[in-house]
Design a protein around this motif. Sequence first.
Motif, PDB file in Angstrom:
ATOM      1  N   ASP A  48       3.863  -0.065   9.882  1.00 52.00           N
ATOM      2  CA  ASP A  48       4.074  -1.432  10.361  1.00 52.00           C
ATOM      3  C   ASP A  48       3.007  -2.392   9.860  1.00 52.00           C
ATOM      4  O   ASP A  48       3.318  -3.516   9.453  1.00 52.00           O
ATOM      5  N   SER A  49       1.748  -1.963   9.867  1.00 56.68           N
ATOM      6  CA  SER A  49       0.679  -2.850   9.396  1.00 56.68           C
ATOM      7  C   SER A  49       0.752  -3.048   7.878  1.00 56.68           C
ATOM      8  O   SER A  49       0.489  -4.144   7.378  1.00 56.68           O
ATOM      9  N   GLN A  86       4.730  -8.389   3.759  1.00 55.54           N
ATOM     10  CA  GLN A  86       5.592  -9.523   4.085  1.00 55.54           C
ATOM     11  C   GLN A  86       4.894 -10.854   3.824  1.00 55.54           C
ATOM     12  O   GLN A  86       5.533 -11.821   3.428  1.00 55.54           O
ATOM     13  N   GLU A 141       3.594  -5.483   7.289  1.00 52.53           N
ATOM     14  CA  GLU A 141       3.173  -6.829   7.699  1.00 52.53           C
ATOM     15  C   GLU A 141       2.352  -7.512   6.595  1.00 52.53           C
ATOM     16  O   GLU A 141       2.559  -8.686   6.301  1.00 52.53           O
TER      17      GLU A 141
END
Length: 172
Positions: free
Chosen positions: A68-69, A75, A72
Motif C-alpha cells: 500500500d505504501s 500514484q 501510494e
Amino acid sequence: MNREDLKDNINICIANLLQLAKIYCCNTISPNLFYILSDFNEFEGKNFTEQRMSRNRINNSKTLLTLDSAVEILQKEFNDLYDVTLYIFQANRKETIIEIQYYRKSNFDADYLAVVKDNPPMFHSKVPMPVYAWEGRKFDINWESGGGIDHVWKNFLWRNFLYKRKIKNLKR
C-alpha cells in the motif's frame, strides 16, 4: 488506465513474478512480501556488472515498504511513469523483497516525450537469468545479490566451458 488501476496492475505483476520465480528458480519464495522502489536512473555504472553492484549497494540501504505504501508513492508519480518493472531483489524462507523499478517519461528527450506523454505506463515482471542458466535448469534467485557458493561455482564452470570452446574454435 488510471491511478485506481495501478494497484491492480501491480498485483497482476506480483502474481506473474512469483510464478516466474517458481518456474525458473530453485529457492523457496516466502509469501511474506516487502517492497522497495527504485528509479531506473539512480543506478550508475559503465556496464551490467557495475550497474548491478550499484543497484545492490543502493537497494540494501533502502527501507522496506508495504504494498500500500509503495502504491501510494507510485500514484503520486503516476503521470510521469513510463515503465514499471518488478524484480525479486532478495528471497529467503522468511521474506521476499520485491523491487519495483520505474522509468520516468521526464527522462526522455523533448521529441520522444511529446510522443509518449499521454501513454499509460507499461508493466512488466522479470526474473534476470545468470549466464549459466540453460533451458530447463533452475538457478538461485539471489544470484545478483551475491548468490552464494552455488552461483560462484556455476559461474566458474560456465566460464571454463566457454574458454575451452573458444580455444577449440581457434584451433579449427
